[in-house]
Scaffold this motif. Structure first.
Motif, PDB file in Angstrom:
ATOM      1  N   ALA A  85      35.521  66.416 131.205  1.00  0.00           N
ATOM      2  CA  ALA A  85      35.342  67.249 132.393  1.00  0.00           C
ATOM      3  C   ALA A  85      36.540  67.116 133.334  1.00  0.00           C
ATOM      4  CB  ALA A  85      34.056  66.862 133.118  1.00  0.00           C
ATOM      5  N   THR A  86      37.049  65.898 133.465  1.00  0.00           N
ATOM      6  CA  THR A  86      38.200  65.658 134.344  1.00  0.00           C
ATOM      7  C   THR A  86      39.436  66.377 133.832  1.00  0.00           C
ATOM      8  OG1 THR A  86      37.321  63.494 134.994  1.00  0.00           O
ATOM      9  CG2 THR A  86      39.662  63.868 135.379  1.00  0.00           C
ATOM     10  N   GLN A  87      39.670  66.317 132.523  1.00  0.00           N
ATOM     11  CA  GLN A  87      40.840  67.003 131.960  1.00  0.00           C
ATOM     12  C   GLN A  87      40.722  68.519 132.090  1.00  0.00           C
ATOM     13  OE1 GLN A  87      42.156  65.668 128.087  1.00  0.00           O
ATOM     14  NE2 GLN A  87      42.311  63.533 128.735  1.00  0.00           N
ATOM     15  N   VAL A  88      39.517  69.045 131.934  1.00  0.00           N
ATOM     16  CA  VAL A  88      39.330  70.499 132.090  1.00  0.00           C
ATOM     17  C   VAL A  88      39.531  70.906 133.553  1.00  0.00           C
ATOM     18  CG1 VAL A  88      37.701  72.420 131.920  1.00  0.00           C
ATOM     19  CG2 VAL A  88      37.808  70.717 130.094  1.00  0.00           C
ATOM     20  N   ALA A  89      39.008  70.116 134.478  1.00  0.00           N
ATOM     21  CA  ALA A  89      39.208  70.401 135.900  1.00  0.00           C
ATOM     22  C   ALA A  89      40.694  70.386 136.239  1.00  0.00           C
ATOM     23  CB  ALA A  89      38.453  69.388 136.758  1.00  0.00           C
ATOM     24  N   PHE A  90      41.442  69.495 135.571  1.00  0.00           N
ATOM     25  CA  PHE A  90      42.887  69.425 135.790  1.00  0.00           C
ATOM     26  C   PHE A  90      43.577  70.671 135.226  1.00  0.00           C
ATOM     27  CE2 PHE A  90      47.181  67.508 134.887  1.00  0.00           C
ATOM     28  CZ  PHE A  90      47.535  67.340 136.223  1.00  0.00           C
ATOM     29  N   CYS A  91      43.120  71.154 134.075  1.00  0.00           N
ATOM     30  CA  CYS A  91      43.645  72.413 133.518  1.00  0.00           C
ATOM     31  C   CYS A  91      43.491  73.541 134.537  1.00  0.00           C
ATOM     32  CB  CYS A  91      42.886  72.816 132.244  1.00  0.00           C
ATOM     33  SG  CYS A  91      43.215  71.789 130.808  1.00  0.00           S
ATOM     34  N   ALA A  92      42.314  73.592 135.176  1.00  0.00           N
ATOM     35  CA  ALA A  92      42.042  74.632 136.165  1.00  0.00           C
ATOM     36  C   ALA A  92      42.981  74.502 137.370  1.00  0.00           C
ATOM     37  CB  ALA A  92      40.584  74.559 136.619  1.00  0.00           C
ATOM     38  N   ALA A  93      43.209  73.267 137.798  1.00  0.00           N
ATOM     39  CA  ALA A  93      44.113  73.031 138.931  1.00  0.00           C
ATOM     40  C   ALA A  93      45.542  73.453 138.576  1.00  0.00           C
ATOM     41  CB  ALA A  93      44.086  71.563 139.330  1.00  0.00           C
ATOM     42  N   LEU A  94      45.958  73.187 137.345  1.00  0.00           N
ATOM     43  CA  LEU A  94      47.300  73.601 136.899  1.00  0.00           C
ATOM     44  C   LEU A  94      47.401  75.117 136.830  1.00  0.00           C
ATOM     45  CD1 LEU A  94      47.922  70.968 134.064  1.00  0.00           C
ATOM     46  CD2 LEU A  94      49.202  71.150 136.203  1.00  0.00           C
ATOM     47  N   GLU A  95      46.367  75.776 136.333  1.00  0.00           N
ATOM     48  CA  GLU A  95      46.365  77.239 136.252  1.00  0.00           C
ATOM     49  C   GLU A  95      46.521  77.857 137.633  1.00  0.00           C
ATOM     50  OE1 GLU A  95      46.536  79.685 134.326  1.00  0.00           O
ATOM     51  OE2 GLU A  95      45.890  79.138 132.318  1.00  0.00           O
ATOM     52  N   ARG A  96      45.972  77.195 138.618  1.00  0.00           N
ATOM     53  CA  ARG A  96      45.968  77.741 139.991  1.00  0.00           C
ATOM     54  C   ARG A  96      47.222  77.349 140.766  1.00  0.00           C
ATOM     55  NH1 ARG A  96      46.332  79.737 144.027  1.00  0.00           N
ATOM     56  NH2 ARG A  96      44.912  80.060 145.766  1.00  0.00           N
ATOM     57  N   ASN A  97      47.932  76.310 140.319  1.00  0.00           N
ATOM     58  CA  ASN A  97      49.031  75.764 141.113  1.00  0.00           C
ATOM     59  C   ASN A  97      50.326  75.642 140.328  1.00  0.00           C
ATOM     60  OD1 ASN A  97      47.867  74.761 143.884  1.00  0.00           O
ATOM     61  ND2 ASN A  97      46.320  74.238 142.354  1.00  0.00           N
ATOM     62  N   LEU A  98      51.151  76.665 140.414  1.00  0.00           N
ATOM     63  CA  LEU A  98      52.448  76.638 139.742  1.00  0.00           C
ATOM     64  C   LEU A  98      53.300  75.470 140.240  1.00  0.00           C
ATOM     65  CD1 LEU A  98      54.457  77.972 137.781  1.00  0.00           C
ATOM     66  CD2 LEU A  98      55.223  79.417 139.686  1.00  0.00           C
ATOM     67  N   LEU A  99      53.154  75.141 141.507  1.00  0.00           N
ATOM     68  CA  LEU A  99      53.911  74.006 142.057  1.00  0.00           C
ATOM     69  C   LEU A  99      53.601  72.722 141.297  1.00  0.00           C
ATOM     70  CD1 LEU A  99      53.946  74.106 145.979  1.00  0.00           C
ATOM     71  CD2 LEU A  99      55.919  73.923 144.455  1.00  0.00           C
ATOM     72  N   LEU A 100      52.322  72.493 141.007  1.00  0.00           N
ATOM     73  CA  LEU A 100      51.916  71.289 140.286  1.00  0.00           C
ATOM     74  C   LEU A 100      52.454  71.316 138.850  1.00  0.00           C
ATOM     75  CD1 LEU A 100      50.314  68.662 140.497  1.00  0.00           C
ATOM     76  CD2 LEU A 100      48.262  69.917 139.808  1.00  0.00           C
ATOM     77  N   VAL A 101      52.419  72.494 138.238  1.00  0.00           N
ATOM     78  CA  VAL A 101      52.972  72.657 136.879  1.00  0.00           C
ATOM     79  C   VAL A 101      54.454  72.280 136.875  1.00  0.00           C
ATOM     80  CG1 VAL A 101      53.608  74.367 135.114  1.00  0.00           C
ATOM     81  CG2 VAL A 101      51.318  74.407 136.125  1.00  0.00           C
ATOM     82  N   GLU A 102      55.199  72.827 137.819  1.00  0.00           N
ATOM     83  CA  GLU A 102      56.638  72.577 137.859  1.00  0.00           C
ATOM     84  C   GLU A 102      56.952  71.122 138.227  1.00  0.00           C
ATOM     85  OE1 GLU A 102      58.509  75.553 140.286  1.00  0.00           O
ATOM     86  OE2 GLU A 102      58.070  77.155 138.856  1.00  0.00           O
ATOM     87  N   PHE A 103      56.096  70.506 139.029  1.00  0.00           N
ATOM     88  CA  PHE A 103      56.273  69.083 139.354  1.00  0.00           C
ATOM     89  C   PHE A 103      56.140  68.246 138.087  1.00  0.00           C
ATOM     90  CE2 PHE A 103      54.547  64.934 140.757  1.00  0.00           C
ATOM     91  CZ  PHE A 103      55.559  64.545 141.630  1.00  0.00           C
ATOM     92  N   MET A 104      55.160  68.580 137.256  1.00  0.00           N
ATOM     93  CA  MET A 104      54.967  67.838 136.005  1.00  0.00           C
ATOM     94  C   MET A 104      56.097  68.107 135.021  1.00  0.00           C
ATOM     95  SD  MET A 104      50.874  67.924 135.328  1.00  0.00           S
ATOM     96  CE  MET A 104      50.931  66.538 134.189  1.00  0.00           C
TER      97      MET A 104
END
Length: 203
Positions: A85-104
């Protein structure tokens, strides 16, 4: 003339909120009407928040993240164990936040590749400064907003396991669950999958 690029981020909206996300995923799977949604969130207070306003705010933030994912993700989030559940919630956060994607893709990837033991506290500030060349409006963000975003980003990374804690910012390896990897591949979310697997690149 091309429209100026802007980051659309909800990082100030809260971290992963896994428990609440499970409940929202269930409501989405049930296909609730706007009236039923309002009844559940505001009247019944299914998220168990102190005020209707905070319940509505959290529920809306989570819904906007989850609606970017397919129902298969909702099911895994609602019915899966805590790690899944935590990993899926993180997928959702990444989908919503390009900034977080680019930080990673940049800061976190470089840290793992250089075998750093931990992140420096100032990396988020430096990262935003770098991104401001792409989106100059970042320079107009309040200092408190930038700081809060960094805190939430670090908390998310700690919740999913990349950081041992938000206090030490010590890096850890995360094994992405096969169920998550398969869903991301089936729904053509390769960029998100690569982000999730960032800690494996050094192996």
């Amino acid at each position: 003339m091309k429209d100026q690029f802007h980051y659309d981020s909800d990082l100030v909206g809260g971290s992963l909120m896994v428990r609440e996300s499970r409940i929202v995923a269930g409501l989405l799977m049930d296909g609730v009407t706007p009236e039923q949604w309002d009844e559940a969130i505001r009247v019944e207070n299914v998220l168990q928040k102190r005020s209707p306003a905070s319940a509505k705010r959290n529920a809306t933030a989570i819904r906007k993240r989850l609606e970017r994912l397919e129902p298969a993700f909702w099911r895994a989030l609602r019915d899966g164990d805590d790690e899944l559940a935590t990993q899926v919630a993180f997928c959702a956060a990444l989908e919503r936040n390009l900034l977080l994607v680019e930080f990673m893709e940049t800061v976190l990837r470089d840290a793992y590749r250089s075998r750093a033991e931990k992140l420096d506290a100032f990396v988020w500030t430096d990262f935003l400064e770098d991104r401001s060349h792409r989106d100059p409006t970042i320079c107009d963000w309040k200092e408190s907003t930038r700081k809060k975003m960094g805190q939430v980003a670090f908390r998310m990374l700690a919740e999913v396991g990349y950081l041992k804690s938000t206090r030490t910012l010590e890096l850890q390896h995360v094994l992405v669950r096969p169920e998550v990897r398969i869903m991301l591949e089936e729904h053509y979310k390769q960029r998100i999958r690569k982000c999730m697997e960032v800690s494996a690149w050094t192996r």
